[in-house]
Design a protein around this motif. Structure first.
Motif, mmCIF file in Angstrom:
data_model
loop_
_atom_site.group_PDB
_atom_site.id
_atom_site.type_symbol
_atom_site.label_atom_id
_atom_site.label_comp_id
_atom_site.label_asym_id
_atom_site.label_seq_id
_atom_site.Cartn_x
_atom_site.Cartn_y
_atom_site.Cartn_z
ATOM 1 N N VAL A 177 0.829 -1.207 0.000
ATOM 2 C CA VAL A 177 0.000 0.000 0.000
ATOM 3 C C VAL A 177 0.860 1.253 0.000
ATOM 4 O O VAL A 177 0.405 2.338 -0.387
ATOM 5 N N GLU A 178 2.114 1.107 0.410
ATOM 6 C CA GLU A 178 3.009 2.260 0.424
ATOM 7 C C GLU A 178 3.315 2.745 -0.985
ATOM 8 O O GLU A 178 3.796 3.871 -1.172
ATOM 9 N N LEU A 179 3.043 1.912 -2.002
ATOM 10 C CA LEU A 179 3.314 2.289 -3.383
ATOM 11 C C LEU A 179 2.135 2.950 -4.064
ATOM 12 O O LEU A 179 2.265 3.430 -5.197
ATOM 13 N N LEU A 180 0.956 2.955 -3.408
ATOM 14 C CA LEU A 180 -0.268 3.439 -4.032
ATOM 15 C C LEU A 180 -0.780 4.689 -3.329
ATOM 16 O O LEU A 180 -0.463 4.961 -2.163
ATOM 17 N N TRP A 181 -1.640 5.405 -4.051
ATOM 18 C CA TRP A 181 -2.379 6.524 -3.443
ATOM 19 C C TRP A 181 -3.583 5.961 -2.710
ATOM 20 O O TRP A 181 -4.314 5.101 -3.234
ATOM 21 N N VAL A 182 -3.808 6.418 -1.484
ATOM 22 C CA VAL A 182 -4.970 6.001 -0.698
ATOM 23 C C VAL A 182 -5.628 7.248 -0.121
ATOM 24 O O VAL A 182 -4.964 8.275 0.111
ATOM 25 N N PRO A 183 -6.940 7.220 0.123
ATOM 26 C CA PRO A 183 -7.617 8.393 0.718
ATOM 27 C C PRO A 183 -7.092 8.662 2.128
ATOM 28 O O PRO A 183 -6.708 7.748 2.868
ATOM 29 N N ASP A 184 -7.103 9.922 2.504
ATOM 30 C CA ASP A 184 -6.645 10.339 3.848
ATOM 31 C C ASP A 184 -7.827 10.385 4.815
ATOM 32 O O ASP A 184 -8.133 11.418 5.417
ATOM 33 N N THR A 185 -8.504 9.266 4.978
ATOM 34 C CA THR A 185 -9.695 9.184 5.818
ATOM 35 C C THR A 185 -9.283 9.122 7.285
ATOM 36 O O THR A 185 -8.319 8.434 7.638
ATOM 37 N N PHE A 186 -10.046 9.813 8.148
ATOM 38 C CA PHE A 186 -9.808 9.748 9.586
ATOM 39 C C PHE A 186 -11.143 9.761 10.325
ATOM 40 O O PHE A 186 -12.169 10.154 9.778
ATOM 41 N N ILE A 187 -11.125 9.276 11.586
ATOM 42 C CA ILE A 187 -12.313 9.233 12.441
ATOM 43 C C ILE A 187 -12.350 10.519 13.256
ATOM 44 O O ILE A 187 -11.404 10.832 13.992
ATOM 45 N N VAL A 188 -13.447 11.244 13.121
ATOM 46 C CA VAL A 188 -13.499 12.620 13.638
ATOM 47 C C VAL A 188 -13.373 12.662 15.160
ATOM 48 O O VAL A 188 -12.501 13.342 15.705
ATOM 49 N N ASP A 189 -14.237 11.957 15.877
ATOM 50 C CA ASP A 189 -14.295 12.074 17.337
ATOM 51 C C ASP A 189 -13.445 11.034 18.057
ATOM 52 O O ASP A 189 -13.693 10.722 19.218
ATOM 53 N N SER A 190 -12.457 10.493 17.359
ATOM 54 C CA SER A 190 -11.635 9.445 17.953
ATOM 55 C C SER A 190 -10.700 10.033 19.015
ATOM 56 O O SER A 190 -10.025 11.039 18.793
ATOM 57 N N LYS A 191 -10.691 9.404 20.194
ATOM 58 C CA LYS A 191 -9.759 9.788 21.248
ATOM 59 C C LYS A 191 -8.423 9.063 21.103
ATOM 60 O O LYS A 191 -7.368 9.641 21.313
ATOM 61 N N LYS A 192 -8.501 7.800 20.753
ATOM 62 C CA LYS A 192 -7.296 7.025 20.454
ATOM 63 C C LYS A 192 -7.697 5.862 19.575
ATOM 64 O O LYS A 192 -8.763 5.256 19.748
ATOM 65 N N SER A 193 -6.835 5.537 18.619
ATOM 66 C CA SER A 193 -7.092 4.451 17.681
ATOM 67 C C SER A 193 -5.771 3.773 17.348
ATOM 68 O O SER A 193 -4.698 4.370 17.472
ATOM 69 N N PHE A 194 -5.879 2.527 16.931
ATOM 70 C CA PHE A 194 -4.677 1.821 16.477
ATOM 71 C C PHE A 194 -5.075 0.772 15.449
ATOM 72 O O PHE A 194 -6.201 0.262 15.452
ATOM 73 N N LEU A 195 -4.108 0.496 14.565
ATOM 74 C CA LEU A 195 -4.276 -0.505 13.526
ATOM 75 C C LEU A 195 -3.668 -1.813 14.020
ATOM 76 O O LEU A 195 -2.533 -1.841 14.486
#
Length: 446
Positions: free
Chosen positions: A106-124
């Motif tokens: 995925v580091e070679l491709l363009w991906v949307p810059d989506t984020f969770i608005v009210d997130s206090k903490k998140s992890f993949l």
């Protein structure tokens, strides 16, 4: 101090460019021929359709779990599978099968810059590898999936706690691309969110959910936004067994003192004080899992306050009844008290009668003297009659005032203090049942 010549700088730049070309060539060698063909001339820093309109990104969610819902922190923690689809014409290839790639590509491709608005903490999640999926279709459609655990803020109204409903949201936005660059949409409307039918929550039941699309307006522009709404209803059975039943049982226990003799002071005081202290402990325990906010007067606080008032009222009832017992004359004393008051009244009437008869004799004597021709006697008789009438009028007014006071005291007078317990045995339960009907009707149906 040394300085670099222009020739030395040029040699250094040529060396760096040669190293970069070597690394790129080595990277291309490890890629399959199809991927090498797709990557030729591909720039991941430019979005698809750059300069030719916005790129459309379709999204869907799979809710794996909602782990915790915290009233203290006003948030919930959920694990979701976020799937994004868009079309990149630069990735079209010949064939009828899709290509499933390693998530690290995925580091070679363009991906949307989506984020969770009210997130206090998140992890993949990254066990055993990063939980990412890349799939490319022949027409250039890219499927990008992530497994994320996030803690999201949720504003809660706890006025009807624990009979409340809470509506929480999960909002997705684009961080840098505005609506002129990227457009978000749900791929299948409300069906874009799955996994909720089999979701099991500890204290809640899922009542309804739906999706919506909107735009977020900031100082830097308008950005696409997708919102997932879900409504939760709290399960009240736990609170009935944990709080409502014990508090009601304590109220009923406090009524036991009404059937104990008023002479058993230690027994009645022990029941009253024990129930008050136990109720206080129950009220403190019920607030440990709630936010310490003065703006919330919750339904459970109202009920515990009602129960505490009834328990405290039962203790005060015995204090009043015991006070009346100590200061209330018994039947014999009441009879003697009535006889004494009657004698005093008769004595006062006798005094008034004697004063009136004496005045009558004086008046007759004065009349006889006046008939005999005395000129000064009428004035004396009038003066004596006026003096005799004044005591009579004063005594009558005093008697009238005394009678009124006695009548008032008799109206406020409790003939038998034990009647207070008899009345309480009926009024306390009926009042508690009536208030319970009002309480449950209001908080369940209004």
């Amino acid at each position: 101090m040394c300085s670099c010549s222009p020739l030395g700088s040029l040699v250094f730049l040529l060396l760096i460019s040669r190293i970069i070309q070597t690394s790129n060539s080595s990277g291309e060698e490890v890629l399959p021929p199809t991927i090498q063909k797709l990557m030729q001339g591909y720039n991941k820093y430019l979005r698809p359709l750059f300069g030719n309109g916005p790129v459309t990104v379709g999204m869907s969610l799979d809710i794996a779990s909602i782990d915790t819902i915290s009233e203290i922190n006003m948030d919930y923690t959920a694990t979701i599978f976020l799937r994004q689809r868009w079309t990149d014409e630069r990735l079209c290839f010949d064939g009828n099968k899709s290509l499933s790639l390693d998530g690290r590509l995925v580091e070679l491709l363009w991906v949307p810059d989506t984020f969770i608005v009210d997130s206090k903490k998140s992890f993949l999640h990254d066990i055993t590898v990063e939980n990412r999926l890349i799939r490319i279709f022949p027409n250039g459609t890219v499927l990008y999936a992530l497994r994320i655990t996030t803690t999201v803020a949720c504003s809660m109204d706890l006025t009807k706690y624990p009979m409340d409903k809470q509506t929480c949201t999960l909002q997705l936005e684009s961080w840098g691309y505005n609506v002129k660059d990227v457009v978000f949409h749900w791929t299948r409307g409300n069906l874009s969110v799955s996994g909720l039918d089999t979701l099991q929550l500890a204290q809640y039941t899922l009542e309804d959910y739906y999706t919506s699309e909107s735009e977020a307006v900031y100082e830097t522009g308008r950005y696409p936004k997708l919102i997932f709404h879900f409504q939760l209803r709290r399960s009240i059975l736990y609170f009935i067994l944990e709080t409502y039943v014990p508090s009601s049982a304590l109220v009923v226990l406090s009524w036991v003192s009404f059937w104990i003799s008023q002479s058993s002071v230690p027994a009645r005081i022990c029941i009253g004080v024990t129930t008050v202290l136990t109720m206080t402990t129950l009220m403190m325990g019920a607030r440990t899992s709630l936010p310490n906010a003065n703006c919330f007067i919750k339904a459970i606080d109202v009920y515990l306050g009602i129960c505490f008032s009834f328990i405290f009222g039962a203790l005060i009832e015995y204090a009043v009844a015991h006070f009346c017992t100590l200061h209330q004359p018994n039947a014999a004393n009441a009879y003697m008290y009535g006889q004494e008051m009657q004698e005093r009244e008769d004595e006062m009437n006798g005094i008034v009668t004697s004063i009136g008869s004496q005045a009558l004799r004086v008046r007759k004597r004065e009349e006889m003297l006046s008939r005999a021709g005395s000129t000064s006697s009428p004035t004396r008789s009038d003066t004596k009659e006026e003096k005799s009438s004044q005591p009579k009028s004063g005594c009558t007014k005093s008697l009238s005032l005394l009678r009124r006071i006695v009548c008032f005291l008799n109206c406020c007078h409790v003939e038998n203090p034990h009647y207070i317990d008899n009345y309480s045995r009926l009024t306390f339960p009926l009042s508690f049942i009536f208030i319970n009907l009002l309480y449950w009707t209001y908080y369940l149906y209004f």
